[in-house]
Design a protein around this motif. Structure first.
Motif, PDB file in Angstrom:
ATOM      1  N   TYR A 159       0.943  -1.211  -0.087  1.00 13.75           N
ATOM      2  CA  TYR A 159      -0.094  -0.061   0.021  1.00 13.75           C
ATOM      3  C   TYR A 159       0.749   1.298  -0.063  1.00 13.75           C
ATOM      4  N   LEU A 160       2.119   1.142   0.488  1.00  9.34           N
ATOM      5  CA  LEU A 160       3.030   2.376   0.741  1.00  9.34           C
ATOM      6  C   LEU A 160       4.103   2.353  -0.209  1.00  9.34           C
ATOM      7  N   GLN A 161       4.662   3.228  -0.848  1.00  9.11           N
ATOM      8  CA  GLN A 161       5.778   3.358  -1.661  1.00  9.11           C
ATOM      9  C   GLN A 161       6.675   4.051  -1.252  1.00  9.11           C
ATOM     10  N   SER A 162       7.766   4.399  -1.907  1.00  4.26           N
ATOM     11  CA  SER A 162       8.975   5.288  -1.556  1.00  4.26           C
ATOM     12  C   SER A 162       8.749   6.502  -1.788  1.00  4.26           C
ATOM     13  N   ARG A 214       5.380   6.366   8.649  1.00  2.00           N
ATOM     14  CA  ARG A 214       6.466   6.929   9.670  1.00  2.00           C
ATOM     15  C   ARG A 214       6.882   5.613  10.367  1.00  2.00           C
ATOM     16  N   THR A 215       6.174   4.475  10.375  1.00  2.00           N
ATOM     17  CA  THR A 215       6.717   3.344  11.109  1.00  2.00           C
ATOM     18  C   THR A 215       7.208   2.250  10.247  1.00  2.00           C
ATOM     19  N   LEU A 263       8.596  -8.730   9.933  1.00  2.00           N
ATOM     20  CA  LEU A 263       7.958  -9.760   9.209  1.00  2.00           C
ATOM     21  C   LEU A 263       6.427  -9.516   9.618  1.00  2.00           C
ATOM     22  N   ASP A 264       6.183  -8.962  10.819  1.00  2.00           N
ATOM     23  CA  ASP A 264       4.831  -8.776  11.217  1.00  2.00           C
ATOM     24  C   ASP A 264       3.965  -7.704  10.454  1.00  2.00           C
ATOM     25  N   GLN A 265       4.727  -7.159   9.681  1.00  2.00           N
ATOM     26  CA  GLN A 265       4.191  -6.117   8.638  1.00  2.00           C
ATOM     27  C   GLN A 265       3.711  -6.612   7.351  1.00  2.00           C
ATOM     28  N   TRP A 266       3.818  -7.929   7.245  1.00  2.00           N
ATOM     29  CA  TRP A 266       3.513  -8.771   6.100  1.00  2.00           C
ATOM     30  C   TRP A 266       2.485  -9.773   6.194  1.00  2.00           C
ATOM     31  N   THR A 267       1.671 -10.055   5.226  1.00  2.00           N
ATOM     32  CA  THR A 267       0.581 -11.006   5.118  1.00  2.00           C
ATOM     33  C   THR A 267       1.014 -11.674   3.788  1.00  2.00           C
TER      34      THR A 267
END
Length: 209
Positions: free
Chosen positions: A100-103, A151-152, A158-162
């Motif tokens: 969802y987020l890009q650089s 910001r985070t 790896l908890d930020q991945w599904t």
């Protein structure tokens, strides 16, 4: 400084143009000029690969995450292989990633889509390409970096991945010549959804049936 002799490729020996043997590096190997160190491989890695949210590096990181989960992260990555990962037991795994987020600066969150187009396979050992476009894997792992706060955001967490795992035969049956698929359409195909801890089991289940 004396002029260096001109190198002519035609003068080189061509006895062995087979695949290059690639050894896993550590990062402390020096860059040298005239025999003197001018930097390190680790410095190059930091310079070139620190933006893990970019499409290219996020995709490579996703491959490494999956390879780590399923016990296939030894050796080195083969960039142009017909599949992304080959496990020790021969399972062929294709890895796709989206976020969802890009650089870059965004006006809105990106939509989650994946490339699922059949492709011509290429054999790195022979340099030969197949003549028919196929999905060459046994299973697909669709990796979603689902975190929503820039910001985070940390792709190393790896908890930020599904992860959504689906047997390739399902794509062949339901999306035969389709080139891309949205997350909503993917979920209608019934993939196994998991976190990192359950990834190996999900891949095994999808390849066993």
């Amino acid at each position: 400084m004396a002029d260096r002799p001109h190198f002519c490729p035609e003068d080189a020996m061509h006895d062995d143009l087979g695949p290059l043997t690639v050894h896993r590096r550590k990062g402390d190997e020096p860059l040298t000029a005239v025999g003197q160190p001018v930097g390190t491989l680790g410095g190059f890695w930091s310079w070139a690969c620190s933006d893990l949210a970019s499409n290219t590096m996020r995709g490579v990181l996703a491959e490494y995450i999956v390879a780590t989960a399923i016990g296939a992260a030894e050796g080195t990555r083969t960039e142009w292989d017909s599949v992304d990962i080959r496990t020790p037991d021969g399972t062929r795994v294709e890895v796709k990633s989206s976020a969802y987020l890009q650089s870059w600066a965004q006006g809105k969150l990106s939509e989650i889509t994946f490339n699922i187009a059949p492709a011509l396979g290429w054999d790195g050992q022979t340099g030969a390409s197949s003549t028919e476009a196929l999905r060459n894997s046994d299973v697909y792992v669709f990796c979603v970096l689902h975190h929503l706060d820039k910001r985070t955001l940390d792709p190393l967490d790896l908890d930020q991945w599904t992860f959504h795992v689906l047997a390739t035969r399902v794509l062949d049956e339901r999306c035969e010549r389709q080139k891309t698929i949205s997350l909503a359409s993917l979920l209608r195909l019934g993939p196994l959804q998991t976190d990192f801890a359950g990834l190996a089991k999900s891949v095994a289940v999808c390849t066993a049936g």
